[in-house]
Structures are given as C-alpha cells and as structure tokens.
Design a protein around this motif. Sequence first.
Motif, mmCIF file in Angstrom:
data_model
loop_
_atom_site.group_PDB
_atom_site.id
_atom_site.type_symbol
_atom_site.label_atom_id
_atom_site.label_comp_id
_atom_site.label_asym_id
_atom_site.label_seq_id
_atom_site.Cartn_x
_atom_site.Cartn_y
_atom_site.Cartn_z
ATOM 1 N N ALA A 1 0.834 -1.210 0.000
ATOM 2 C CA ALA A 1 0.000 0.000 0.000
ATOM 3 C C ALA A 1 0.862 1.250 0.000
ATOM 4 O O ALA A 1 0.590 2.214 -0.733
ATOM 5 N N ALA A 2 1.931 1.240 0.801
ATOM 6 C CA ALA A 2 2.830 2.392 0.860
ATOM 7 C C ALA A 2 3.500 2.621 -0.489
ATOM 8 O O ALA A 2 3.604 3.761 -0.966
ATOM 9 N N GLU A 3 3.928 1.522 -1.124
ATOM 10 C CA GLU A 3 4.605 1.642 -2.413
ATOM 11 C C GLU A 3 3.642 2.026 -3.529
ATOM 12 O O GLU A 3 4.063 2.510 -4.582
ATOM 13 N N LEU A 4 2.344 1.825 -3.288
ATOM 14 C CA LEU A 4 1.329 2.231 -4.264
ATOM 15 C C LEU A 4 0.810 3.640 -3.991
ATOM 16 O O LEU A 4 -0.113 4.104 -4.671
ATOM 17 N N GLY A 5 1.392 4.298 -2.978
ATOM 18 C CA GLY A 5 1.081 5.699 -2.749
ATOM 19 C C GLY A 5 0.049 6.006 -1.680
ATOM 20 O O GLY A 5 -0.358 7.158 -1.525
ATOM 21 N N PHE A 6 -0.366 5.011 -0.913
ATOM 22 C CA PHE A 6 -1.351 5.251 0.137
ATOM 23 C C PHE A 6 -0.667 5.705 1.425
ATOM 24 O O PHE A 6 0.514 5.403 1.668
ATOM 25 N N THR A 7 -1.403 6.395 2.274
ATOM 26 C CA THR A 7 -0.861 6.811 3.566
ATOM 27 C C THR A 7 -0.786 5.582 4.485
ATOM 28 O O THR A 7 -1.479 4.569 4.248
#
Length: 270
Positions: A187-193
């Motif tokens: 999720a982090a690498e996909l741009g989510f907080t």
Amino acid sequence: MKIVFLGGGNMANALIGGMVKQGFTASDIDVIDLGAEARAKLSASYGVTCHASADTAPAAPDILVLAVKPQQMKEAVAPLVGKLGNALVISIAAGLDMAALSRWLGGHRTIVRCMPNTPALIGAGITGLCALPEVTAEQRAAADRVLKAVGTTVWIDDEAKIDGVTALSGSGPAYVFLFIEALQQAAAELGFTPEQGRQLAIETVQGAAALAAQSSEPASILRERVTSKGGTTEAALKVMAERGVKEGIVAGCKAAEARGQELGKLLGAG
C-alpha cells in the motif's frame, strides 16, 4: 469448584478474565504468583485471591492451571508433589509434554496439555487440547470450559500432533501478521498513507476470514471465485506462485512443527 493458577502472565490474565466473564466465581479462583505487582493487579481486576507461594494456596484443588514458562516448570511444581489429590492439571506451557510433567509431579496422571494462541488475549483464540487416558469425561469437559473462556477449542487424540497445532494455530498469527505487513508495504509503495494502508490491509484480512468462516465451501473455491481469467487477481496470484508463496507457508509450518519436537525433547529432559 476450586481452581488454582500457578503463574501469571498475559495468557493467565486473559483466561482468568474470560472465566469470570463466562460465569466462573472469582472467589473460587486462586493465583500463585511470585510478583507482587501481578498479584495486586489480578486481585484488583477480577477479585481473585492471590498468594506469593504455594504454602498458603488451597491444597488439592479441583483444577490446577500451570501458566509457568516451560523452562521454569520443574522447579515451580516441585512444592506441589503429593498435594494435588485427583486434581485436573491443565498445562499451557508450550512444548512441554505430559510425560515429563507427570514425572515432575510425582506420577500425577490427570493432565491436559493445551496450546492456545495469542488472539486468546482478546477472547478470539483457538486452543488445541489433548489429555492422558486417566482424565475423566467430566474433567475433559471442565478443561474445555476453562479454555473456551478465551475462544474455541479443538481436541487432539494424539499428543504428538500438538506440535502441529503449535505450527498451525500457535505460530499462525505471526504468519497472518506477516501477510498484513506485506499488504501495508505494498500500500505504501502504491502511494497510500500509512493509515489508509493499515485499514485496507486489516479489514481485507478480517473480511476474508469472516467470509471463509461462514462459507461451507473450501478456501480454494472462494479463491477461484475472486480470480477472474486475465484479471488483476490472476496476475497477482501468478507472481506469488512464481515466488513460491504457498509452498513457503506449508514448508514454514513443517519447520515450526520440527522445531517444536526438538524443543519438547530438550524441555522434557531431566
């Protein structure tokens, strides 16, 4: 029914709290714990009677729950030898087999060994149990009631399979936490907080587990229904298969079982 806990810790605390909520009478529960702070907390939280040593605790209780670290068990139970009568002994010490425990208890044979897991701390655990032949049906039911205070139970006929229970459900929460960790990293690498990643990961796991629990169909069928041909899920699962995710989980469980067997031999020596 008089129930005595030898030792404290998080699991004993969860069991006592769950038992009180399930209708066990607090005045029938005694705890032997060396820690003054732990005794004070248990007494204040649940109204149970606490003792600093076995000398002042009730002799020959109906149930004795051993919540001592396995490495300390031999020394901890030594003062109880010859004082248990026909008490049911429930051991929640990981890896310690019933033969060793019986030997340390002077040949006491009414023993149930169990393996709860950490979700028991919030009343959502699952516990594998097995018993020596001398344990009566009534005592098995009593052990089942105690452990059901923190979740569900599964009885195992062969004690050798308890290492498998440890590998699957005992260690299993760590495998699930690893999967959640991986989803949050993705999720982090996909741009989510971080907050969004945490919510998406945890609620996905919770929802999928709830769906699997309510369905009569095997997990493989549920997986296939989410996997459209040529779709996003198929693309993800293909990469996971190439990386050996499923095989790694199975191999990991087998490694955990093997290590449990090794530790059991070490713990039971002497």
